[in-house]
Design an enzyme around this catalytic site. Structure first.
Site, PDB file in Angstrom:
ATOM      1  N   HIS A  18       0.837  -1.202   0.000  1.00  0.00           N
ATOM      2  CA  HIS A  18       0.000   0.000   0.000  1.00  0.00           C
ATOM      3  C   HIS A  18       0.874   1.254   0.000  1.00  0.00           C
ATOM      4  O   HIS A  18       0.607   2.211  -0.732  1.00  0.00           O
ATOM      5  CB  HIS A  18      -0.920   0.011   1.224  1.00  0.00           C
ATOM      6  N   ASP A 116      -6.454   4.901   3.197  1.00  0.00           N
ATOM      7  CA  ASP A 116      -7.217   3.699   2.852  1.00  0.00           C
ATOM      8  C   ASP A 116      -7.783   3.019   4.101  1.00  0.00           C
ATOM      9  O   ASP A 116      -8.937   3.229   4.452  1.00  0.00           O
ATOM     10  CB  ASP A 116      -6.424   2.732   1.957  1.00  0.00           C
TER      11      ASP A 116
END
EC number: 2.4.1.-
Length: 447
Positions: A18, A116
């Site tokens: 990520h 996120d």
């Protein structure tokens, strides 16, 4: 009137899968004059700082990962936690960074916060006058599926039972993990839907050519703008060279003959499955290079080898747990086939390569990514699994042979389809258009 130069905060989940895509996007924003504050744990700074291509525009700010019961001492990233069942404790630690995160946001006053897993970021953004953008770095298909299953399995007025939650869907990953805890007092499903429902806009690391229908579905379901960044892969390093040991080893073999097999730095195979896969590579009689973490319960790769394996493949096979230059290896002319787990970042690298593709997905969105590549785009093949998801050496060998044998019709078909998609996706104008459009969407959001 000139467009506003933005100050964007990046706060990704504590996983390199990520953090690295968030940093690649940061580099693209910085190239066009925008300012980025990138918040990350201290140990990650050591690995990521060299990927910051615009240090005058991108500032790293470290944040303390709180100690949480059940979290291994010193763990700051999923890479520090081989046992995937303990990742819920890292999510708890992420949530407990909120006070320090708020202090940073109050101090620097950004225009936009991109995030996120930290589903509570929109509340912080509203408090300090910023806009929030949920950035999905996994496939839009997998995010869409989670929404579809929950909204369509049962009538909307009827709560789901445990049995309904555990129901499996043919050809799709088991979704019970969505309803397990992922942080203190919250499930993965609630975290995911909270992330997407509370933000001002959704951004997806994909393109319409590949996932347009899934992005449109998300926009419809969440009733908000879904903007696309494209895959945001790093530019190839000019003059990048492969480390000498690998370059010398690969150069021993004829063009397009070597199998390159990689499963990422965050996944650990069971020992018996690891052994079966390397025996499958051996069975092809082709040279191979495999990059993989030591199997579960093993300190080294070597201790997991089947008896006699090292001696039998010493002249044509290498298995390593070292970090390797994946993109540079994929560009080497001796490599002809890429056997991989089809994580989202790897999926894009595979699509943009010139190699034949064989997929062995392991979990989560990798299964859907594989279905997309093998069944929809038809650019590669998936290894057939047996009972319980077992990958046999025979099935692995069969899949590889199907794309590597010169007379294979399957190999010819997937190569032709792959070449078509690679030509489309490798257009520099296409990718720059996505970034330009994304930046305009951010600017419109803050006006």
């Amino acid at each position: 009137m000139s467009a506003k130069m933005l100050h964007v905060v990046m706060y990704p989940w504590f996983a390199y899968g990520h953090m690295i895509p968030f940093l690649h996007l940061s580099n693209k924003l910085a190239e066009t004059g925008h300012k980025v504050t990138y918040i990350l744990p201290p140990k990650a700074l050591t690995r990521l700082q060299n990927l910051n291509l615009n240090p005058t525009q991108i500032t790293f700010r470290t944040i303390t990962v709180p100690r949480v019961d059940g979290l291994p001492a010193g763990a700051e990233n999923v890479t520090d936690i081989p046992d995937i069942t303990l990742h819920t404790h890292l999510a708890t630690a992420l949530d407990r960074t909120r006070p320090e995160f708020e202090t940073i946001v109050e101090l620097i006053k950004p225009d936009v916060i991109m995030y996120d897993v930290a589903y509570w970021v929109p509340e912080v953004a509203v408090k300090y006058g910023a806009k929030s953008v949920a950035y999905s770095v996994v496939s839009a298909a997998s995010v869409s599926l989670s929404k579809t299953v929950v909204d369509r399995m049962t009538p909307l007025e009827k709560p789901m039972t445990e049995e309904e939650r555990k129901k499996k869907f043919a050809q799709y990953p088991h979704l019970i993990q969505l309803y397990g805890p992922f942080g203190e007092g919250i499930t993965m499903y609630d975290r995911l839907t909270g992330m997407l429902s509370k933000c001002d806009a959704i951004a997806c690391r994909t393109c319409r050519e590949i996932e347009g229908k899934y992005c449109q579905y998300l926009s419809t379901q969440y009733e908000k703008k879904v903007t696309l960044t494209g895959p945001v892969l790093p530019e190839p390093e000019v003059g990048a060279t492969l480390e000498a040991p690998w370059s010398e080893w690969l150069s021993r073999f004829k063009l397009g003959s070597v199998l390159f097999c990689a499963f990422g730095s965050q996944f650990y195979l069971d020992k018996d499955q690891f052994q079966e896969i390397i025996l499958g590579l051996e069975m092809t009689n082709l040279p191979f290079l495999m990059a993989v973490q030591p199997p579960k319960g093993c300190a080294t790769i070597e201790e997991a080898y089947p008896e006699g394996f090292a001696e039998r493949v010493k002249d044509r096979g290498v298995v390593t747990s070292q970090w390797v230059q994946q993109l540079v290896i994929l560009a080497h002319p001796a490599v002809g086939c890429f056997v991989n787990h089809c994580a989202f970042g790897t999926m894009w690298e595979a699509l943009l390569s010139e190699k034949q593709l064989v997929m062995i997905p392991q979990l989560g969105d990798q299964i859907l990514n594989t279905k997309m590549l093998a069944d929809e785009l038809k650019v590669g093949v998936e290894v057939e699994r047996g009972i319980g998801g077992w990958v046999s050496k025979e099935n692995l060998c069969k899949a590889i042979k199907s794309v590597m044998d010169e007379d294979s019709e399957i190999g010819k078909d997937v190569k032709q389809s792959h070449e078509k998609w690679r030509a489309t996706l490798s257009s520099k104008d296409l990718m720059s258009t996505y970034i330009d459009s994304f930046i305009k969407d951010l600017q419109a959001l803050v006006e």
